[in-house]
Design an enzyme around this catalytic site. Structure first.
Site, short mmCIF file in Angstrom:
data_model
loop_
_atom_site.label_atom_id
_atom_site.label_comp_id
_atom_site.label_asym_id
_atom_site.label_seq_id
_atom_site.Cartn_x
_atom_site.Cartn_y
_atom_site.Cartn_z
N LEU A 23 31.92 94.81 -8.57
CA LEU A 23 32.66 95.65 -7.62
C LEU A 23 31.71 96.59 -6.89
CD1 LEU A 23 36.05 96.49 -9.35
CD2 LEU A 23 35.46 94.68 -7.75
N HIS A 24 30.95 96.04 -5.94
CA HIS A 24 30.05 96.89 -5.16
C HIS A 24 30.81 97.46 -3.96
CE1 HIS A 24 29.42 93.81 -2.08
NE2 HIS A 24 29.48 92.97 -3.07
N ALA A 25 30.08 98.11 -3.07
CA ALA A 25 30.73 98.94 -2.05
C ALA A 25 31.89 98.27 -1.30
CB ALA A 25 29.69 99.42 -1.06
#
Lengths: 87, 533
Positions: A14-16
């Site tokens: 769950l990156h940016a």
């Protein structure tokens, strides 16, 4: 309170970008939305909180919704995570 | 009025416009104390700043989705709670509260294992900067938000800055740092923005919004110009621009002299991007492909396949010819993954063809790649730094070996590929007639030729005035090379600096030069000289 488990499919976790999609969707929910990841209890309405949890690809997480429209909110959020959060 | 003389011209041209100081303002939070009663007021200041920043980010997110996450962060309730609590409970002013909250989050990201997440600390700091600038009433510099003509003044410009350069509004660039080969110089040249670089201390002298004049070609910057100077530069600018337009129109005219001789106009390039840019100038091809860049900008000796992909694309782009110079390293050019022994005289040392012949397997990888690319266009191979016929014969024999291997493997190549040489050593000049019988073409490299013939180091400032390709010895050598080539019926080109010097064109035509190869920026000027010759 209702809850469900779901696997994070996004290849980089769950990156940016996916975190922003998730936080935005949670922001629209009337119920309180929490994500459990290991020991961590994350406010789904906060992108900073989601990102700081550094949730990796393939992790199992639990989403909890409580309050008005909890059933509906849970369904929306689970489907969103399963669909890859726009990635 | 003050006239600043500048040595480093990165891109020619004239500009008259107000200065846009591209400089980070001081964003240190003001340290004023607040009372409990003022807390609400401070929170209101933060709320206003936050809405303004969110609005700004919303606009950016519409153009580039990278900013979607920025926007979400600016709207984040944890960020807002963090700031508001610091104001209400700790009695900090809004600026300090923002700074501390942002740092707390940034440090949290910095402590994460994942590289990607660590870098996100920069995103939250960016939001912090925007908030602080807003709270302090400062403007954050943003090249993307320009809407009127300016001359951009900066310490240096990085790729993240130059992607936002819009030549419609950026009429000139001046920087304190950087050389003529730095990133900003290359970009400015390709966009045709007049640019002066390496002007130490200039930012202190410039005032945001104050009009200055610059003639980048002459290396002149005029601060606080008077009315007469302003109109003089306006006029100069019009003359220069109409000149550019006229030269641009000439591009469709083939380079034929008045006597009817068709001259090849080619570009010197280091990569495929350079070729694409040079094609706009309507070139005949590439007279010098510096293959060393493939080696220098790499972590290992490039493989045959890696090189083949590049040469093939280059060959397909070039209309009439692509001349690839085999690896020319040593001297001042080194490789990050290979240690050269320290030499007392690197320019007289182990370099160019000397290395290739000694490292045969590496040389063959390159030759095989070039040969295979030769079936996609008119490719020529050029050997650098030859001093003896034996070297030429050895190199040609290795080419033959590669050809045999490729035939056995059933791979295509141009059977009649031309094998030529750089003429840049005094020995090659003296032996020009003998070389002309065995080479398929010559290309004169005036940079090294001048330095070797005159025994003048071209990098030494103290003797720079002695370095000149107009020296009678150099001119005589050039004439001799061209005549020797023509006696043997081969074409003679030139790929050194001199080929792009419009003052040298007439002389070189008189000697009978067949091909001029130069950096793309000079092609228009040389074409004009040829058409008038």
């Amino acid at each position: 309170m209702v809850s469900a488990k779901v696997i994070v499919k996004n290849p980089s976790g769950l990156h940016a970008r996916p975190a922003s999609v998730l936080a935005q969707a949670a922001g629209k929910c009337k119920s309180e939305t929490i994500l459990l990841y290991g020991e961590k209890r994350i406010q789904l309405k906060s992108i900073l909180n989601i990102m700081s949890a550094a949730i990796k690809a393939g992790s199992e997480v639990e989403i909890q919704c409580s309050g008005d429209s909890e059933e509906e909110d849970l369904k929306t959020l689970v489907e969103l995570v399963e669909s890859g959060l726009g990635e | 009025m003050e006239v600043v003389k500048v040595e480093k011209t990165a891109s020619r041209g004239i500009a008259v416009a107000p200065v846009y100081l591209y400089q980070e303002p001081d964003l240190t939070p003001d340290s004023y104390a607040i009372t409990r009663e003022q807390a609400e007021e401070e929170q209101k200041k933060f709320a206003d700043a936050r809405s303004a920043v969110a609005e700004e980010l919303e606009k950016l997110a519409g153009e580039n989705e990278i900013f979607a996450a920025h926007l979400e962060m600016a709207n984040d309730f944890m960020l807002q709670d963090g700031v508001n609590n610091r104001i209400a409970i700790d009695q900090k002013n809004a600026q300090i509260a923002v700074k501390e909250t942002v740092e707390e989050f940034a440090e949290m990201f910095a402590a994460m294992e994942d590289d990607y997440m660590r870098e996100r600390g920069a995103d939250i700091r960016d939001i912090g900067k925007r908030l602080l600038a807003c709270l302090k009433g400062k403007r954050l510099p943003d090249l993307g938000s320009l809407d009127a003509p300016v001359i951009v003044a900066a310490r240096d410009l990085y790729p993240s800055d130059t992607v936002k350069l819009n030549p419609e509004f950026v009429k000139g660039i001046v920087t304190e740092e950087g050389g003529v080969t730095s990133h900003v110089s290359i970009i400015a040249k390709s966009m045709n923005i007049p640019t002066l670089v390496g002007i130490g201390g200039i930012l202190e002298k410039l005032t945001d919004g104050e009009t200055v004049c610059m003639d980048a070609g002459q290396g002149i910057l005029v601060l606080a110009p008077d009315a007469a100077t302003l109109s003089e530069y306006q006029q100069k600018k019009e003359v220069y621009e109409s000149e550019r337009r006229r030269l641009k129109e000439l591009r469709n005219t083939p380079a034929v002299t008045k006597e009817g001789k068709r001259i090849f106009l080619c570009a010197n390039v280091g990569n495929v991007e350079d070729i694409k840019k040079a094609l706009e100038m309507n070139i005949d091809g590439v007279g010098l492909f510096r293959s060393e860049f493939l080696y220098m900008e790499n972590s290992h000796f490039p493989t045959e396949e890696e090189q083949f992909a590049v040469y093939k694309e280059a060959a397909e782009l070039c209309p009439k010819e692509l001349t690839i110079r085999t690896l020319d390293i040593g001297g001042d050019k080194e490789l990050p993954y290979f240690t050269f022994e320290k030499e007392d005289n690197p320019f007289l040392g182990w370099r160019a063809i000397r290395i290739s012949l000694d490292m045969k397997e590496m040389f063959k990888e390159q030759l095989r790649a070039i040969l295979r690319a030769s079936s996609y266009g008119h490719v020529r191979i050029m050997f650098p730094m030859l001093i003896s016929l034996e070297e030429l014969r050895d190199a040609k024999e290795i080419v033959e070996e590669c050809k045999k291997e490729l035939t056995a493997e059933g791979k295509d190549f141009d059977e009649n590929i031309e094998l030529g040489m750089m003429m840049e050593t005094p020995a090659s000049v003296i032996l020009a007639d003998a070389f002309a019988k065995e080479a398929d073409f010559f290309s004169i490299g005036t940079n090294d030729l001048t330095q070797y013939l005159l025994a003048v180091d071209r990098g030494n400032k103290k003797i720079a005035d002695r370095y000149s390709y107009f020296h009678p010895a150099v001119l005589s050598a050039i004439k001799h090379i061209i005549e020797a080539g023509h006696r043997a019926g081969i074409k003679v080109g030139m790929c050194g600096e001199m080929a792009g010097d419009s003052k040298a064109v007439l002389k070189l035509l008189e000697f009978g030069l067949d091909e001029f190869s130069m950096s793309a920026g000079n092609i228009d000027y040389v074409r004009e000289q040829i058409l008038n010759a």
